[in-house]
Each structure stands twice: as structure tokens, then as C-alpha cells.
Design an enzyme around this catalytic site. Sequence first.
Site, PDB file in Angstrom:
ATOM      1  N   CYS A  83       2.565  -3.575   1.235  1.00 18.31           N
ATOM      2  CA  CYS A  83       3.714  -3.451   2.151  1.00 18.31           C
ATOM      3  C   CYS A  83       4.830  -4.384   1.704  1.00 18.31           C
ATOM      4  O   CYS A  83       6.007  -3.995   1.642  1.00 18.31           O
ATOM      5  CB  CYS A  83       3.325  -3.825   3.581  1.00 18.31           C
ATOM      6  SG  CYS A  83       2.099  -2.745   4.308  1.00 18.31           S
ATOM      7  N   GLY A  87      37.135 -23.080  -0.781  1.00  9.98           N
ATOM      8  CA  GLY A  87      37.470 -24.416  -0.284  1.00  9.98           C
ATOM      9  C   GLY A  87      37.030 -24.581   1.162  1.00  9.98           C
ATOM     10  O   GLY A  87      35.985 -24.071   1.564  1.00  9.98           O
ATOM     11  N   GLU A 136       9.178 -12.915   2.174  1.00 11.28           N
ATOM     12  CA  GLU A 136       8.550 -11.853   1.369  1.00 11.28           C
ATOM     13  C   GLU A 136       8.168 -12.396  -0.013  1.00 11.28           C
ATOM     14  O   GLU A 136       8.362 -11.750  -1.029  1.00 11.28           O
ATOM     15  CB  GLU A 136       9.489 -10.653   1.200  1.00 11.28           C
ATOM     16  CG  GLU A 136      10.149 -10.209   2.479  1.00 11.28           C
ATOM     17  CD  GLU A 136       9.274  -9.319   3.326  1.00 11.28           C
ATOM     18  OE1 GLU A 136       8.381  -8.668   2.764  1.00 11.28           O
ATOM     19  OE2 GLU A 136       9.476  -9.293   4.552  1.00 11.28           O
ATOM     20  N   THR A 166       8.053 -16.447  -1.801  1.00 15.26           N
ATOM     21  CA  THR A 166       9.102 -17.403  -2.184  1.00 15.26           C
ATOM     22  C   THR A 166       9.493 -17.176  -3.641  1.00 15.26           C
ATOM     23  O   THR A 166       8.767 -16.552  -4.417  1.00 15.26           O
ATOM     24  CB  THR A 166       8.588 -18.849  -2.044  1.00 15.26           C
ATOM     25  OG1 THR A 166       7.502 -19.010  -2.970  1.00 15.26           O
ATOM     26  CG2 THR A 166       8.108 -19.148  -0.637  1.00 15.26           C
TER      27      THR A 166
END
Lengths: 388, 249
Positions: free
Chosen positions: A242, A343, A367, A369
Amino acid sequence: MAYQGVDYYHLDELLSDEEKLVRDSVRDWVSERVIPVIDQHFRDATFPGELIPEMAELGLFGPTLPEEFGGAEIGDVAYGLAMQELERGDSGMRSFASVQSALVMYPIYTWGSEEQKRTLLPKLARAEIIGAFGLTEPDYGSDPGSMITTAKKVDGGYLLNGAKMWITNSTIADLHVVWAKLDGRVEGFLVEKGAKGLSAPETKGKWSLRASVTGEIILQDVFVPEEMRLPEAHGLKCPLMCLNQARYGIAWGVIGAAQACYDSSLNYSLTREQWGGPIARHQMIQDKLVEMMSEITKAQLLVWRLGKMKEAGTSTFRQVSLAKRNNCRMALETSRVARDIHGANGIADEYPIMRHMMNLESVYTYEGTHTMHTLIVGSDITGIDAYK
Amino acid sequence: MNIAVLVKLVPDTAAQIRLNSDHSWIETRDLNWVLSPYDEYAAEEALKTAEAQGGEVTAITYGSDASAEALRKALAMGAHKAVHVKKDGFTDLLGTANALANVLKDGGFDLIFAGYKATDDDCAAIGQMVATLLDIPCITEVNKLEVGDGTLTANREIEGGHEVVEAPLPCVITAQKGLNEPRYPSLKGIMMAKKKPIDVVEADDVAPRVETVSMGYPPERPAGKIVGEGVEAVPELVRLLREEARVID
């Protein structure tokens, strides 16, 4: 000026008419419906739930599945492009679609019973039910195989005990796909909202994915009837498959966030004047813009090729890891450079930069690292597992 | 109800248009092409009418192979079938209207929709010309429409107000902004569009009687004007915003 994505290498020529139409339709929807409201939701830490029916109408949930289950049978490249456009809006929007499609509909389609598929998938596609995916636990993140959530066989079903954490949509979910150990082996269970002993408190205080709801799933003797177990899902490889689906969508999605940051940076540097002219005329600004744009172009080529392999059924989860790892880092770095170019304005939500940057901090580690994906590819090329 | 919608592919309205080297035409390389926005209103109204009354929508376009992309967008929105009246090279307005009318005259259409203008050439003429050639009524710049049994009632915005018009079917309607909120093609609609038929009809080779001789860029915008200072300047500013800039009512 209407948004146009980066296409320095004429990658549109690699796309079919359908793929371009999918991309453009989702892009237009995001421009008109998501971007005008997303900053307020991010400030308020609320998910734009009012957009869920529109997402369903567009067909963003389970779009690769067969029509009989509510899908549109689009290819993996078209799916990737849809994720890219959603994440150009916000990583939270893409996360919502990823969870529903890759983490809830995919396991039901792959390991569910015929009955589960017929009754649940069309409702999930129409978002009449919202899903969540419970794998990660407070003490088991990168090491899900050591999970302590258990299922115990009882008369007519199972009793689940344990706790899941960092679960997208847990507080609003009607259906939780919960992974738990039954006699020491990881199995999948469908837990319905309102089940006795189930609670899903929200995780407060996030500085990332604020336009997405995250929570826990707490299971105290929650009864799951036999017919709500995923009959064909056995072993840790199932939830990992999955995640592989979701990572594929993420590898595309983050390009959208990076493009939003680049687009804003290019426009800003052409209109922001210092010393009597646009800052885009300075070599150091051009260096940053070119670096961003060339990294985006490389990331686009990577996922296009990965998508083609996925459609042909030849891609490996390790190749998905490489793309997820590379593109998330690319997007996060792009957002940081964009913040620099803008900036002081870079920190204000008049520009989308800081929101994307904060989101990408999550996407970089969820999901799998960045580090875990390094070790997955590292183990593949050396033959040595470094993470055990 | 048998409905046709005339659609056209145009450069993205947000695109920065450049001219080719001899200023004879626009530079088409690197341009992003879209369905003309007013044709989107026309397509949406055609689909809404077919959904409410039953019937089919046929999308029709005129032009080169590339222009068929307009048909795919209309089919993805939900049109049932399409006709591509094929022609390469430049045609003038009457040539275009004639070619479209030739296809429309045998189609038995009760309603023909078109955008009131295409956003590239801004001619705002094809709908009227087609209606004239077919000898049927035409209502232009419609922003509200009710279709009844053999008749329709349309709302048109006019200078300083609006008018309500009735006409019998068949009729040509040209769509103005505000007529509806065009739908986004759904992923399912896009995939289904692939399976829908596109008939290709070769247009007659008629020499254009009008020729584009050259193109040029608009003059640079004049500098802004300062109408006065303080409270006294407000009435004049409001008058100019209303009458010249036309940004307030």
C-alpha cells in the site's frame, strides 16, 4: 497570469491526449477551487471538507480502478499527473486523495472479498465513506514489523487492541484499514466508525500539513466481525505494498509543490525591484532559478519513466523508493531556495512558499523517511541490509 | 432533443502572444491551446439542456488536425459525439460559417450553441452567420436560457440593462459569460471520450475572400493620469472608472 507548469524539455510530447486532459482538468480545478481557500484553512488548521464532493465528482478517488468499482481506469502516468496538480494546491489535498486511493481503496481492491469490493469501493470513490490507514504506532514508525497492535480470534470475529499514530483523516474517517498482528502475523481489518472501544483523537499542534487532519486510532477491545477482515491480506508485505502505491503518487505530487514554489519565485524575481531593476537580472538569482527548474525537469523525467514501467508492470518498490527519495528532497530544497529568493515576503502567506515548505517537511519523512529510502536502495545495490 | 455545439481551439487566454518573423501571423510554437472560454459556456449549456430534456450533444469544430483537441475537451465534458470539419490553411469567416452550415443543415438539430465569440480573433460572427445560412433565428450573448416545448426564452445583457427574448426552435444561441458554471471534465469523462466517435468531414476548398495582410502589437499603454488631489478628485475619479475604464457600475 494563469499558471502553466514547467515544461522545459517539452515533456508534454511524451503525454497522451487523455493524460494532458486529466492534468489540465485537475489543474484548473485546483486554480479555481483550492488555491483561493487553502491559506485560510492552513491558518485555521482545518481541512477543506467542502471540496470533498467536488474531488469525488472529478473522479480523484481510486481513479486507476476498474469502472465497476467506481474507478475511471486511468493509467499510472495520468494518476501521477493528477497527484502533481493536487499537490500544487497543497500537500494536504494530495494526501487526502492518496490515503483514500492508495491506502484504503487499493488494499480493499487487492485483498478484499468480492462483497467488500462491491459494497465499499463505489462508496469510497464517491466519498460517501472516507477512509484512513492505520499502520504506524507511537513506538513503531520505520520498523512497522514490530507493531504491538493485536487481533485475537473470538466468536464471529476478532478483538483488536492497540494504538496507531500519525493517521491522516483518522478523526473524520468512516472506515479504518487497521493492520494488527494475529498470532504474530500482520493482517488487515476494516474498522467502522462508531465501533465500541474505538476512538480517534486529533493530533494538535502540527506546524505542517495544517490543511489536513491527523490523529490517532485507539483500539480497546474493538470487535471486528469476520466479514470485515481483509481475507487475502497476510503479512507485512501487504501494508508495505500500500505504501508503495502512495509513495508513487508522492513522487509525482511533490513536483507540483516544487513547481508552485518555482513559479512564484520566477514571477517574484521578475517583478521585485532593487537597485532600480528586477532582482532576476542578478547572477545569483538566475543561478537559483536555473537550479530549481533543472531539478524539477529531472524529477519530471524520473516519474514519467517510473510511471511507464509501472503501467508495464515492471517497476520495483526500490525504484519507487528512489523516486520518492529524490523528488521529496528536490521539492523541499526548492521550497527553501524559493523562500530565500522571496526575502522577507517568503515567510508571509501572501505567497505559497512557507506553506509548501512546512508541508514538505512531513512529506519528506512520511511514507518512509528519506533515510529509509536511502537504505532500501542501498541494500539493493550492495546486497547488504544496513537497517536491521 | 438534438443539440449541436460549435467549438474552437484558441491560444490560452493568459498566453503572451508574439508575432512570427514577418508579422504575417502569430507565433504558434510553444503556445498552450485551450477550448475558447465562451465555447465552454456553450458546451455546458448544451449538456445541461440535454440532461434536462433528454437527447444528444454533438460537438463540431472546423480547422486543421490540431484543432480536433477542442472536440476531445467537449467530449470529455460529456458531449456524445463529434464532427471535425477538416480544413488546413486560412479561411475567412464566411468560409468557416458555410462549412459548418453544410454539416449542420442535414443534422436535424433543435438547438445550436456557440460561444458568442472566440477569444483569439474576437470576431463574434460565426453563430449569426450560421443561423442566417440555415435560415433559423439567432439570439446572441445569452446569459440565461430556458428551453420549453418547441420554444425558448433567453436573457440578453444590453447596455445599461437586459432584455428577454423568445424564439421558436430550431435556434442558434451564442453564449455569454454568466450563462452557467462550466463543469471540469471528470477523469471518467476523459477516459470515456476516447471511445466516442469523431466523424471527419473534408471541407470544400473555397478560396478566402478576406486576407490577413499583416499583424501588429497594440500601442504601448499611455502613462496613468492623475485626476486631482484629495476629496475633490473623487467624483471625477469615480466618473472615469465608470465611463472610461468601465470597471464599476
